[in-house]
Design a protein around this motif. Structure first.
Motif, PDB file in Angstrom:
ATOM      1  N   GLY A 174     126.968  -7.971  70.714  1.00  0.00           N
ATOM      2  CA  GLY A 174     126.020  -8.208  69.634  1.00  0.00           C
ATOM      3  C   GLY A 174     125.532  -9.648  69.609  1.00  0.00           C
ATOM      4  N   GLU A 175     126.443 -10.593  69.824  1.00  0.00           N
ATOM      5  CA  GLU A 175     126.055 -12.006  69.853  1.00  0.00           C
ATOM      6  C   GLU A 175     124.976 -12.262  70.903  1.00  0.00           C
ATOM      7  N   ASN A 176     125.129 -11.620  72.040  1.00  0.00           N
ATOM      8  CA  ASN A 176     124.187 -11.833  73.151  1.00  0.00           C
ATOM      9  C   ASN A 176     122.946 -10.946  73.047  1.00  0.00           C
ATOM     10  N   MET A 177     122.810 -10.288  71.908  1.00  0.00           N
ATOM     11  CA  MET A 177     121.666  -9.400  71.653  1.00  0.00           C
ATOM     12  C   MET A 177     121.498  -8.372  72.767  1.00  0.00           C
ATOM     13  N   VAL A 178     122.630  -7.815  73.157  1.00  0.00           N
ATOM     14  CA  VAL A 178     122.602  -6.670  74.073  1.00  0.00           C
ATOM     15  C   VAL A 178     122.231  -5.443  73.243  1.00  0.00           C
ATOM     16  N   PRO A 179     121.096  -4.810  73.498  1.00  0.00           N
ATOM     17  CA  PRO A 179     120.693  -3.685  72.649  1.00  0.00           C
ATOM     18  C   PRO A 179     121.755  -2.598  72.527  1.00  0.00           C
ATOM     19  N   MET A 180     122.525  -2.385  73.598  1.00  0.00           N
ATOM     20  CA  MET A 180     123.569  -1.353  73.565  1.00  0.00           C
ATOM     21  C   MET A 180     124.841  -1.922  72.934  1.00  0.00           C
ATOM     22  N   SER A 188     138.006  -0.051  64.392  1.00  0.00           N
ATOM     23  CA  SER A 188     137.516   0.896  65.401  1.00  0.00           C
ATOM     24  C   SER A 188     136.456   1.858  64.892  1.00  0.00           C
ATOM     25  N   HIS A 189     135.888   1.646  63.726  1.00  0.00           N
ATOM     26  CA  HIS A 189     134.851   2.540  63.210  1.00  0.00           C
ATOM     27  C   HIS A 189     133.486   1.897  63.458  1.00  0.00           C
ATOM     28  N   SER A 190     132.668   2.551  64.281  1.00  0.00           N
ATOM     29  CA  SER A 190     131.461   1.887  64.784  1.00  0.00           C
ATOM     30  C   SER A 190     130.178   2.461  64.202  1.00  0.00           C
ATOM     31  N   GLY A 191     129.165   1.621  64.199  1.00  0.00           N
ATOM     32  CA  GLY A 191     127.788   2.024  63.896  1.00  0.00           C
ATOM     33  C   GLY A 191     126.879   1.122  64.702  1.00  0.00           C
ATOM     34  N   ALA A 192     125.841   1.694  65.301  1.00  0.00           N
ATOM     35  CA  ALA A 192     124.978   0.883  66.161  1.00  0.00           C
ATOM     36  C   ALA A 192     124.190  -0.132  65.332  1.00  0.00           C
ATOM     37  N   GLY A 193     123.617  -1.108  66.017  1.00  0.00           N
ATOM     38  CA  GLY A 193     122.852  -2.167  65.332  1.00  0.00           C
ATOM     39  C   GLY A 193     123.443  -3.548  65.533  1.00  0.00           C
ATOM     40  N   GLY A 194     124.454  -3.668  66.412  1.00  0.00           N
ATOM     41  CA  GLY A 194     125.114  -4.953  66.599  1.00  0.00           C
ATOM     42  C   GLY A 194     124.171  -6.058  67.052  1.00  0.00           C
ATOM     43  N   ALA A 195     123.213  -5.714  67.929  1.00  0.00           N
ATOM     44  CA  ALA A 195     122.321  -6.745  68.449  1.00  0.00           C
ATOM     45  C   ALA A 195     121.394  -7.295  67.375  1.00  0.00           C
ATOM     46  N   VAL A 196     121.050  -6.460  66.380  1.00  0.00           N
ATOM     47  CA  VAL A 196     120.204  -6.960  65.286  1.00  0.00           C
ATOM     48  C   VAL A 196     120.983  -7.964  64.447  1.00  0.00           C
ATOM     49  N   LEU A 377     134.524  -5.797  72.467  1.00  0.00           N
ATOM     50  CA  LEU A 377     133.253  -6.404  72.888  1.00  0.00           C
ATOM     51  C   LEU A 377     132.096  -5.916  72.021  1.00  0.00           C
ATOM     52  N   GLY A 378     132.280  -4.759  71.395  1.00  0.00           N
ATOM     53  CA  GLY A 378     131.220  -4.201  70.552  1.00  0.00           C
ATOM     54  C   GLY A 378     130.125  -3.529  71.343  1.00  0.00           C
ATOM     55  N   LEU A 379     130.503  -2.683  72.288  1.00  0.00           N
ATOM     56  CA  LEU A 379     129.521  -1.981  73.128  1.00  0.00           C
ATOM     57  C   LEU A 379     129.256  -0.582  72.596  1.00  0.00           C
ATOM     58  N   TRP A 380     128.040  -0.112  72.786  1.00  0.00           N
ATOM     59  CA  TRP A 380     127.612   1.224  72.368  1.00  0.00           C
ATOM     60  C   TRP A 380     127.498   2.117  73.601  1.00  0.00           C
TER      61      TRP A 380
END
Length: 703
Positions: A174-180, A188-196, A377-380
């Motif tokens: 997310g820090e590196n604005m990786v869209p995925m 461990s509970h995820s939701g997309a949008g980290g890059a924003v 790492l916060g990957l989708w």
């Protein structure tokens, strides 16, 4: 003594944080957003009113909205969902509205802290994190946290706010604005949008609340409703029959996620716990029914199972915790991990084979390595599309041709070929760090990856094994589950559909004759449903089912009920004829808020929310030709490996003329123009969206 608020359920305030100016304000939830309830409804309303259509996902003008609904934080079952709404950075070729749905404990804690949602806007001039504690809000310096993984960040913030705090954070991706990339709370509970979040220099949101949620209705009625809801619940994905014969069960289905039985034991618990037969009337053992580690990783996962874990207020506990001691010594990661569904097999799905077979020890180790790396790492995974893209690009020599020999040789492909989980330590950190062409391309998401490498999207759309649908995203419970209904649903969103309303019915495990009886009650005819792989031509009842499924999804995402479990249109109770209750949402919403709404009235609110999403998409694309340019269907839907023709038993292949008819019937049911697929003026006005219609009309984007 203060004045009693008019409504229960809502905390009453929505927090707004402008990271460019540091300004923090609040808005009255009921006054401004009641007509959209909360969750995705609140998020769509903010994006419609405040984000211009030419905005890109990483522009400071984009906003990211974390929103809950009135059931979050109450004792209603399955209430742990937070909707994350923003412009979707993997939506290709243009960033359009999308929403992620995060479980865990963030929603409840935010409500207890006094807020129904958080609107984040602008961009901080250096990394920051947001501390929210019982109505007090601070923007704090996160430079020391920048570069850290999600687990270290969660730990550091918890040290400052207290161990009860819930932290939603991004990792290096997310820090590196990786869209995925994703946002993860409760580890461990995820939701997309980290890059924003990363584009706004926002590392995390820490929340601590000690308040409570007022229930407007009578306490005894509320408690009765909660017990009633619990009595209708099945296992994960509302499967209402067990996977094996049980003394109490009239039916069973080997594909069921209700896997508990005598002799099946959580082997890594101390002492080991036998799940038992789990009679549906025993509400104290609902959590024993589901074991998603065993469902996704195979029978041997039972011996690694510690217990089920999950979200606030959820009895299902689909987030299975497993303990695999070998991974600590082999790979230096914790021996305990937890997840569900595709994130549980995040690491496993990269590999085409393992030395000890697809369900061997190595495959479980790969799952553990993938879970830990992706969650830190916060990957989708984009519903597994990342892994499918990886395998196709490798097997067809696309990586080698696009990145050059020198970069290609940076990877230990022999480890990949051998099914060695250590390969993931080379691949995943590079995706999160945009390290090299190969990793950077995978991190863009499918659509932008294909564009960057000059590959036609049609090549992906025609390959059935890829499951790719459109706009950079795959199918999600499409024709394989519900024929034409599944196809329609997969045309509607700007990411994978994330809708489970239909599949939670068609995959509930009940015999077809019972499903048809329930379908006749719900949609007017038993012709609404077919057996999977034995589909009949389109009819209007299937269109009604598709609309119902979409509206239930938006309703759940707005009131904070889990659409991975609901709707509860069937039940495990033989004495009810396996009937569920399609009015449950109305019952719970009315009791918690005091805003009495019939099922029909609440459906209309859901439809308003869904149509606003449609309007946002129309405005974002700048076209009213939605049928031709948005609601598209990949070629693989019309093919069959064995050349079986549509409507013959054993194939999920659809017929083009029949699907054209299906789309037309759905548009008619939705009140949309049949030729273009845009809502008619009458529909906008019926739903109280006249202002939306007027703005679209000025751009010539109406029917």
């Amino acid at each position: 003594m203060g004045k009693m608020p008019q409504y229960g359920g809502w905390a009453g305030k929505v927090l707004r944080v402008d990271l460019s100016t540091g300004r923090i304000t609040t808005e009255d939830t009921v006054e401004k957003y009641k007509d959209y309830i909360g969750g995705t409804g609140l998020g769509y309303k903010v994006l419609w009113d405040e984000v211009a259509p030419e905005t890109r996902a990483f522009d400071p003008e984009n906003k990211i909205v974390f929103a809950t609904g009135p059931l979050a934080g109450t004792s209603a079952p399955c209430n742990g969902r937070t909707a994350i709404t923003t412009l979707w950075p993997t939506c290709w070729p243009k960033h359009l509205v999308g929403s992620g749905h995060m479980g865990g404990h963030f929603a409840a804690e935010l409500k207890y802290a006094g807020f129904d949602g958080v609107i984040v806007e602008g961009r901080a001039d250096h990394p920051v994190w947001l501390a929210i504690a019982d109505g007090k809000v601070e923007i704090r310096d996160a430079r020391r946290l920048w570069g850290q993984g999600i687990r270290r960040t969660t730990l550091e913030i918890s040290r400052q706010m207290g161990p009860e705090a819930v932290v939603a954070a991004i990792g290096q991706a997310g820090e590196n604005m990786v869209p995925m990339s994703v946002i993860i709370n409760s580890v461990s509970h995820s939701g997309a949008g980290g890059a924003v979040m990363g584009s706004k220099n926002l590392k995390a949101i820490g929340v601590r609340g000690t308040g409570s949620i007022r229930i407007a209705g009578n306490r005894e009625e509320w408690e009765k409703a909660v017990r009633y809801h619990l009595s209708l619940i099945g296992a994960n994905n509302q499967i209402v029959v067990p996977s094996s014969p049980q003394p109490w069960a009239e039916h069973y289905n080997p594909g069921s996620r209700w896997v508990a039985s005598r002799g099946r034991t959580w082997g890594a618990a101390n002492p080991p716990i036998e799940t038992g037969s789990c009679e549906p009337q025993n509400l104290n053992r609902i959590a024993y029914r589901t074991n998603n580690a065993a469902f996704f990783l195979g029978e041997q996962a039972w011996r690694y199972t510690v217990r089920g874990n999950g979200c606030t207020g959820c009895p299902i506990r689909c987030h299975t915790m497993i303990k695999v001691p070998t991974v600590a010594s082999k790979y230096g990661i914790p021996e305990i991990g937890q997840s569900t569904c595709v994130r549980m097999i995040f690491g496993k799905w990269f590999f085409k084979s393992f030395p000890d077979g697809p369900l061997g020890e190595t495959s479980i180790e790969a799952a553990m390595v993938g879970m830990h790396l992706a969650d830190d790492l916060g990957l989708w995974d984009n519903y597994g599309q990342l892994q499918r893209d990886f395998q196709k690009c490798y097997s067809e020599g696309i990586f080698q041709s696009k990145v050059g020999e020198k970069e290609f040789r940076r990877y230990s492909w022999d480890k990949f070929e051998k099914g060695d989980p250590a390969f993931l330590f080379e691949l995943l950190p590079r995706i999160a760090g945009k390290d090299g062409e190969l990793a950077s391309a995978l991190g863009l998401g499918t659509g932008f990856m294909l564009e960057g490498w000059g590959i036609s999207e049609e090549a992906w759309k025609s390959d059935r094994t890829l499951q790719y649908w459109k706009l950079g995203h795959p199918k999600h419970h499409s024709n394989e589950d519900a024929g034409q209904c599944g196809v329609i649903i997969n045309t509607q969103y700007n990411r994978d559909a994330q809708c489970h309303s239909h599949t939670n019915f068609t995959r509930n495990g009940l015999p077809l004759e019972i499903q048809k009886r329930l379908a006749a009650d719900l949609w007017g005819s038993d012709a609404a449903v077919d057996a999977a792989g034995d589909f009949t031509p389109m009819n209007v009842y299937k269109a009604k089912m598709a609309k119902w499924a979409l509206l239930r999804k938006e309703l759940h995402d707005s009131i904070s009920l889990c659409n991975w479990m609901g709707p509860w249109s069937s039940s495990p109770l033989k004495e009810r004829g396996y009937k569920g209750d399609d009015t449950l949402e109305s019952l719970l919403y009315s009791l918690v808020t005091g805003d009495r709404k019939s099922p029909r009235e609440l459906d209309e609110v859901a439809e308003r929310i869904f149509v606003l999403h449609r309007a946002l998409t129309i405005r974002g694309m700048g076209t009213r030709e939605m049928r031709a340019k948005h609601d598209t269907i990949p070629d693989w839907v019309y093919g069959d490996d064995k050349d079986r023709i549509p409507f013959t038993k054993g194939t999920i292949q659809m017929d083009k003329d029949d699907i054209r008819k299906a789309m037309q019937m759905f548009y008619e049911e939705a009140g949309w123009d049949k030729e273009t697929g845009v809502p008619t003026g009458a529909t906008y006005r019926r739903l109280g969206l006249s202002d939306v219609e007027e703005k679209l009309a000025k751009k010539r984007l109406t029917a």
